[in-house]
Design an enzyme around this catalytic site. Structure first.
Site, PDB file in Angstrom:
ATOM      1  N   ASP A   1       0.774  -1.307   0.022  1.00 21.01           N
ATOM      2  CA  ASP A   1       0.128   0.074  -0.057  1.00 21.01           C
ATOM      3  C   ASP A   1       0.678   1.210  -0.175  1.00 21.01           C
ATOM      4  O   ASP A   1       0.800   2.019  -0.907  1.00 21.01           O
ATOM      5  CB  ASP A   1      -0.975   0.033   1.236  1.00 21.01           C
ATOM      6  CG  ASP A   1      -1.920  -1.337   1.202  1.00 21.01           C
ATOM      7  OD1 ASP A   1      -2.403  -1.330   0.264  1.00 21.01           O
ATOM      8  OD2 ASP A   1      -1.595  -2.100   2.102  1.00 21.01           O
TER       9      ASP A   1
ATOM     10  N   TYR B   1       6.434 -14.352  -0.254  1.00 15.00           N
ATOM     11  CA  TYR B   1       5.539 -14.691   1.034  1.00 15.00           C
ATOM     12  C   TYR B   1       6.357 -16.194   1.854  1.00 15.00           C
ATOM     13  O   TYR B   1       7.455 -15.993   1.970  1.00 15.00           O
ATOM     14  CB  TYR B   1       4.307 -14.390   1.072  1.00 15.00           C
ATOM     15  CG  TYR B   1       3.533 -13.317   0.581  1.00 15.00           C
ATOM     16  CD1 TYR B   1       3.808 -12.105   1.078  1.00 15.00           C
ATOM     17  CD2 TYR B   1       2.963 -13.243  -0.756  1.00 15.00           C
ATOM     18  CE1 TYR B   1       3.333 -10.989   0.503  1.00 15.00           C
ATOM     19  CE2 TYR B   1       2.564 -12.441  -1.373  1.00 15.00           C
ATOM     20  CZ  TYR B   1       2.684 -11.163  -0.565  1.00 15.00           C
ATOM     21  OH  TYR B   1       2.157  -9.949  -1.281  1.00 15.00           O
TER      22      TYR B   1
ATOM     23  N   GLN C   1      13.411   1.900  -2.451  1.00 13.49           N
ATOM     24  CA  GLN C   1      12.718   1.649  -3.653  1.00 13.49           C
ATOM     25  C   GLN C   1      13.561   1.760  -4.861  1.00 13.49           C
ATOM     26  O   GLN C   1      13.565   0.939  -5.903  1.00 13.49           O
ATOM     27  CB  GLN C   1      11.522   2.544  -3.865  1.00 13.49           C
ATOM     28  CG  GLN C   1      10.333   1.999  -3.064  1.00 13.49           C
ATOM     29  CD  GLN C   1       8.878   2.596  -3.562  1.00 13.49           C
ATOM     30  OE1 GLN C   1       8.855   3.803  -3.739  1.00 13.49           O
ATOM     31  NE2 GLN C   1       7.830   1.975  -3.255  1.00 13.49           N
TER      32      GLN C   1
ATOM     33  N   GLU D   1       2.182  -6.206  -5.545  1.00 12.93           N
ATOM     34  CA  GLU D   1       1.647  -5.104  -6.551  1.00 12.93           C
ATOM     35  C   GLU D   1       2.737  -4.498  -7.214  1.00 12.93           C
ATOM     36  O   GLU D   1       3.127  -4.636  -8.389  1.00 12.93           O
ATOM     37  CB  GLU D   1       0.536  -4.464  -6.005  1.00 12.93           C
ATOM     38  CG  GLU D   1       0.077  -3.469  -7.310  1.00 12.93           C
ATOM     39  CD  GLU D   1      -1.484  -2.803  -7.007  1.00 12.93           C
ATOM     40  OE1 GLU D   1      -1.460  -1.878  -7.203  1.00 12.93           O
ATOM     41  OE2 GLU D   1      -2.237  -3.414  -6.058  1.00 12.93           O
ATOM     42  N   ASP D   2       3.433  -3.732  -6.183  1.00 17.86           N
ATOM     43  CA  ASP D   2       4.463  -3.016  -6.788  1.00 17.86           C
ATOM     44  C   ASP D   2       5.603  -3.662  -7.245  1.00 17.86           C
ATOM     45  O   ASP D   2       6.165  -3.255  -8.332  1.00 17.86           O
ATOM     46  CB  ASP D   2       4.883  -1.835  -5.663  1.00 17.86           C
ATOM     47  CG  ASP D   2       5.541  -0.642  -6.037  1.00 17.86           C
ATOM     48  OD1 ASP D   2       5.345   0.019  -6.995  1.00 17.86           O
ATOM     49  OD2 ASP D   2       7.127  -0.684  -5.700  1.00 17.86           O
TER      50      ASP D   2
END
Ligand code: TRH
Length: 395
Positions: free
Chosen positions: A15, A207, A278, A296-297
């Site tokens: 997020d 994960y 990042q 996602e990213d």
């Protein structure tokens, strides 16, 4: 324009990761951004350098919000009703003052960020990324708000996506230049990573995939030396747990078998990374021959890297991630070997315990596919460009 982007950190880093990249990209395109975050802790490593035209604000129960800017983005359906209620309460005096009494925001913030209360701010609900057809179908749809502090307004759904007709993917204007200037050897040295001659380089951000022990075993037994760069957090913990379980099994085997079990590491050597920014996360993906990514990213960044990737999708308790993964695989047009590996990596294909891991034989075909996928994406405008146009059109 002045943007207010709201983000709550649910779990993991996606997020915040997506919101930060959006803020930084908008800022690089000349926009002014306020990021309202309930937990900013991870920004310390994710974005140690921040542009001047992005302000980060803590978002807590007692926060006094600044008057809204031109655009309000609620990321991933986070609940912004507290801010809406404060704005609604302040509306009658909107023209008299641009501050809300006691607002920490007004205390020391330069004029760059002050704005009149924008009664007609454009309200965007930024959704999660999916390659499923609904992203295209629902992208841009208005949603009139009937109840609560936002009643009477309308927000618009913004769906990122992989195809024209969706909101696109985040891609900074200078990404190609950064990639062209990237020096792999220098970057590896800056991370204290010295490769042995002929060593293949893989990154791991995951994960706890059931197939992880099998992957480690396959790399250990492979003909070519492999260096695995393991990212900090859950991936590192999962690798360590798999290694410990394997050592315990090896010790038990060697008691029964005096010949001894093979060394678990074999052709595999492992480097554990600290949390990196990042920017360095991008460098990691550019440096490797194959990237295991998640969420996602990092998926989007691995696509931009133009290197073969294996995606572990964020698992949802209702199993909805299976259709989401298949939609992505359809879009990716990956060779069957890569599709099978990705399904297996997500516990969906057969053989998660003993997967087929034809990395050495298939890497060249996977590389060609990665370059084609990147080229298709590059032909589309980026998310920030499209979002800006979308807001201007819908004001
Ligand atoms: O952390 P994630 O698993 O996030 C997930 C997904 O976004 C998922 O869709 C969402 O529903 C869930 O969170 C709540 O994976 P993701 O999306 O790749 O985000 C990781 C971010 O962390 C990404 O911006 C890269 C960044 N990162 C670094 O910058 N440095 C690091 O060292 C690491 C490990 C990550």
């Amino acid at each position: 324009m002045l943007w207010d982007i709201f983000c709550t950190v649910i779990d993991n880093h996606g997020d915040l990761g997506v919101c930060w990249r959006l803020c930084a990209d908008l800022a690089a395109r000349g926009e002014r951004v306020r990021l309202w975050l309930d937990d900013a802790a991870a920004l310390a490593w994710m974005a140690p350098q921040r542009p001047a035209n992005v302000q980060v604000h803590t978002w807590a129960a007692d926060t006094r919000f600044a008057p809204p800017g031109d655009v309000v983005v609620e990321a991933f359906g986070c609940d912004i009703s507290a801010a809406l209620a404060q704005w609604a309460a302040a509306e009658p005096t909107a023209n008299a003052s641009n501050s809300i009494a006691g607002n920490a925001y007004t205390a020391g913030v330069a004029g760059l960020f002050s704005s009149e209360l924008a009664a007609q701010f454009t309200w965007i609900n930024l959704e999660y990324l999916s390659a499923e057809p609904y992203a295209q179908r629902c992208h841009g749809l208005p949603s009139p708000v009937l109840a609560g502090p936002g009643a009477g307004r309308s927000k618009r759904f913004y769906y990122p996506g992989f195809t024209p007709g969706t909101g696109g993917l985040l891609r900074e204007a200078n990404l190609a230049q950064r990639q062209a200037a990237f020096d792999r050897t220098a970057w590896l040295a800056s991370q204290d990573i010295a490769l042995a001659p002929g060593e293949r380089l893989l990154s791991l951000f995951c994960y706890e995939p059931a197939a992880l022990p099998a992957l480690l075993r396959a790399l250990q037994q492979g003909g070519q030396p492999t260096r695995l760069l393991v990212t900090a957090g859950r991936a590192a913990q999962a690798v360590q747990a798999a290694l410990q379980a394997s050592h315990a099994a090896s010790a038990a085997d060697s008691e029964n078998n005096p010949q001894g079990a093979p060394d678990f590491r074999g052709a595999l050597s492992i480097s554990y990374l600290p949390y990196i920014s990042q920017e360095d996360f991008d460098h990691l993906l550019w440096a490797c021959d194959l990237n295991f990514v998640r969420g996602e990213d990092s998926l989007v960044r691995a696509l931009w890297a133009g290197k073969p990737l294996v995606w572990q999708i964020y698992p949802q308790s209702d199993g909805a991630h299976a259709a989401k993964l298949d939609a992505f695989l359809d879009w990716q047009h990956a060779p069957p070997s890569l599709c099978a590996l990705q399904r297996c990596w997500n516990g969906l294909g057969r053989g998660a315990e003993h997967p087929d891991l034809p990395i050495a034989q298939c890497l060249a075909a996977w590389q060609a596919n990665a370059e084609q996928a990147r080229a298709r994406l590059w032909a589309q405008p980026s998310l920030a460009e499209q979002l800006r146009q979308f807001v201007l059109k819908n004001r």
